[in-house]
Every structure is written in C-alpha cells, then in structure tokens.
Design a protein around this motif. Sequence first.
Motif, PDB file in Angstrom:
ATOM      1  N   TYR A  96       0.841  -1.208   0.000  1.00  0.00           N
ATOM      2  CA  TYR A  96       0.000   0.000   0.000  1.00  0.00           C
ATOM      3  C   TYR A  96       0.870   1.251   0.000  1.00  0.00           C
ATOM      4  CZ  TYR A  96      -3.507   3.348   1.751  1.00  0.00           C
ATOM      5  OH  TYR A  96      -4.328   4.437   1.916  1.00  0.00           O
ATOM      6  N   GLN A  97       1.893   1.266   0.850  1.00  0.00           N
ATOM      7  CA  GLN A  97       2.758   2.437   0.966  1.00  0.00           C
ATOM      8  C   GLN A  97       3.529   2.693  -0.321  1.00  0.00           C
ATOM      9  OE1 GLN A  97       4.896   1.064   4.392  1.00  0.00           O
ATOM     10  NE2 GLN A  97       3.471   1.983   5.858  1.00  0.00           N
ATOM     11  N   ALA A  98       4.008   1.634  -0.969  1.00  0.00           N
ATOM     12  CA  ALA A  98       4.729   1.787  -2.233  1.00  0.00           C
ATOM     13  C   ALA A  98       3.810   2.283  -3.339  1.00  0.00           C
ATOM     14  CB  ALA A  98       5.377   0.456  -2.631  1.00  0.00           C
ATOM     15  N   ALA A  99       2.576   1.762  -3.384  1.00  0.00           N
ATOM     16  CA  ALA A  99       1.613   2.198  -4.396  1.00  0.00           C
ATOM     17  C   ALA A  99       1.257   3.668  -4.212  1.00  0.00           C
ATOM     18  CB  ALA A  99       0.352   1.337  -4.333  1.00  0.00           C
ATOM     19  N   LEU A 100       1.109   4.106  -2.968  1.00  0.00           N
ATOM     20  CA  LEU A 100       0.807   5.511  -2.689  1.00  0.00           C
ATOM     21  C   LEU A 100       1.953   6.413  -3.120  1.00  0.00           C
ATOM     22  CD1 LEU A 100      -1.094   7.610  -1.514  1.00  0.00           C
ATOM     23  CD2 LEU A 100      -0.157   7.111   0.759  1.00  0.00           C
ATOM     24  N   ALA A 101       3.187   5.959  -2.914  1.00  0.00           N
ATOM     25  CA  ALA A 101       4.351   6.746  -3.334  1.00  0.00           C
ATOM     26  C   ALA A 101       4.391   6.889  -4.851  1.00  0.00           C
ATOM     27  CB  ALA A 101       5.634   6.080  -2.822  1.00  0.00           C
ATOM     28  N   VAL A 102       4.085   5.815  -5.571  1.00  0.00           N
ATOM     29  CA  VAL A 102       4.062   5.869  -7.039  1.00  0.00           C
ATOM     30  C   VAL A 102       2.954   6.801  -7.515  1.00  0.00           C
ATOM     31  CG1 VAL A 102       3.636   4.524  -9.134  1.00  0.00           C
ATOM     32  CG2 VAL A 102       5.107   3.594  -7.345  1.00  0.00           C
ATOM     33  N   LEU A 103       1.769   6.699  -6.918  1.00  0.00           N
ATOM     34  CA  LEU A 103       0.652   7.567  -7.307  1.00  0.00           C
ATOM     35  C   LEU A 103       0.995   9.031  -7.078  1.00  0.00           C
ATOM     36  CD1 LEU A 103      -2.288   7.999  -8.190  1.00  0.00           C
ATOM     37  CD2 LEU A 103      -2.979   7.619  -5.809  1.00  0.00           C
ATOM     38  N   LEU A 104       1.591   9.328  -5.943  1.00  0.00           N
ATOM     39  CA  LEU A 104       1.966  10.705  -5.635  1.00  0.00           C
ATOM     40  C   LEU A 104       2.999  11.224  -6.626  1.00  0.00           C
ATOM     41  CD1 LEU A 104       1.437  12.882  -3.390  1.00  0.00           C
ATOM     42  CD2 LEU A 104       3.562  12.084  -2.347  1.00  0.00           C
ATOM     43  N   SER A 105       3.934  10.373  -7.021  1.00  0.00           N
ATOM     44  CA  SER A 105       4.974  10.769  -7.963  1.00  0.00           C
ATOM     45  C   SER A 105       4.426  11.030  -9.354  1.00  0.00           C
ATOM     46  CB  SER A 105       6.060   9.682  -8.031  1.00  0.00           C
ATOM     47  OG  SER A 105       7.143  10.090  -8.827  1.00  0.00           O
ATOM     48  N   VAL A 106       3.307  10.378  -9.699  1.00  0.00           N
ATOM     49  CA  VAL A 106       2.667  10.603 -10.992  1.00  0.00           C
ATOM     50  C   VAL A 106       1.826  11.882 -10.962  1.00  0.00           C
ATOM     51  CG1 VAL A 106       0.933   9.717 -12.585  1.00  0.00           C
ATOM     52  CG2 VAL A 106       2.668   8.189 -11.683  1.00  0.00           C
ATOM     53  N   LEU A 107       1.108  12.103  -9.862  1.00  0.00           N
ATOM     54  CA  LEU A 107       0.198  13.240  -9.779  1.00  0.00           C
ATOM     55  C   LEU A 107       0.916  14.579  -9.658  1.00  0.00           C
ATOM     56  CD1 LEU A 107      -2.554  11.812  -7.385  1.00  0.00           C
ATOM     57  CD2 LEU A 107      -2.695  12.103  -9.859  1.00  0.00           C
TER      58      LEU A 107
END
Length: 245
Positions: A159-170
């Motif tokens: 979950y934490q890794a997915a959130l980091a990737v999403l934030l980096s895209v947004l």
Amino acid sequence: MTIYTLIRITLKGAWNMFVMCKREFISLFKGIKSIIMIAILFAVSYYAAKFSSVLSSGVELTAGEAEDIHTIGLLSVILLLGQLFVFGLSHDTINREIHERTMRFLVTRASRSTILFGKFLGIWLFWLFCIVVSFLLISIFSKKFNLFIFSQTMSLVTYQAALAVLLSVLIPRPGYTMFLGNILGLMLPAFGFWAAFSPNGWVNWMKYLIPFYYLERDDFTFLVILGLAGMMLLAANAVFRRREC
C-alpha cells in the motif's frame, strides 16, 4: 494479430518490465538514505527480538500477542514510520525521470504501463528483501517465522509503495513530492488510527480507505489492503498514460 505476434509482444513487455524493475531495485540500494533506513529496520528487529521478554513483562498482552511479541518492534516501525521510509526513497520514482527528461528516452523503448509497473515492482522487491531479512533476524530469537504477520506487513508495504508511485505521478516536481511525502508520512499513521477508532461518523468511514483498520483484525481482511494498492496503481497508470513527458 497472430498468436506468435501476441506472444512476442507479451514477452517483450515482460522483459522491459523486468529491466525497469531491476534498475529501480538496484538504485534503491545506493545512497546514504537507503543504508540508514535499512540499518534502522534491522536494528529495531534485532533489539525487539532480543528484549522481547522485557517488552512482554511491561505490557498486558493476550496469549497470542505474547507469543508474537518478537514482531512488535518491527510492526510498530512499519506502522508508524514505514510510509515515511518509503516516501523518503521513492517519492520521485516517476517525476524525477520526467523532470530530468530521461523519461522521453524510456518511453521510446517501453510502454508507459511497463515503466510504471516495473518501477513499482522494483520498489516492492526492495522492501520485500528488507522485511524478509528482518523477519529472519527475529526468527533466530523466536525460533519461528510468523507467516501471517509477515503477510500483513507486506500488504502494508505494498500500500505504501503504491501511494508513493501515485503521488509521484500526480505531482510533477520532485521537490513537492518530497515535502508532501514527509507530511503524509508523519500524518497518515496518526490519521489512520484516529479514523479507525473515532466515533465521529464524518471521520470513521474513512477507515475503510486506510490500511490500519484491516491490520487490527486477526483474519485475512488485510487482503483488502492489496486491493486498495491495486486501485491506486491503476489510477496512477491512467494518469501517467495521458501525461506529457
């Protein structure tokens, strides 16, 4: 499209994803931040296991909790500081490439979905390695490897890794994701516990979007966390495919 062509495209995509995964995995081991975070994780695992008897004597625990006392230190670190650790290393996994204009080179060799999921897998494998070694270190003292708690911990890290990737895209600028990542890394655990236990209906419903609610249960509801991570990755992929590089 023939079956041969479909297989060739699939294998090419899988290979490109492996290359991106390997590249991200190796890059995470470089730098002083990675060394410090790994050292903290291993040190907490060692001392939590070594002094587990002291911890169990100072706190009232159930029989099951006392049996798994060796993992309390590690779980506490992942719950409270895990998001901060993941953000600290991977907050710019996508937007750094865009900011430095290296993404233009990557998208000529692989699809955007391959790049995004490959980078996520590289981050995930890095933390898998760290968590496995930490649990093995604990098992030396506890004489057992708790697969259930290990699975819970990995679902949280996913979950934490997915959130980091999403934030980096947004967010397009790495500096902004570093600042926001630090804020979220500190506030998200506190908000998660508040939402999980708050009687306020306006806040309590948000517990279903945060992993801490699913981790307090002694069943397999923690698998919902993987679903939440999957939805964040799909959202990140949808945005990334439409973003200019």
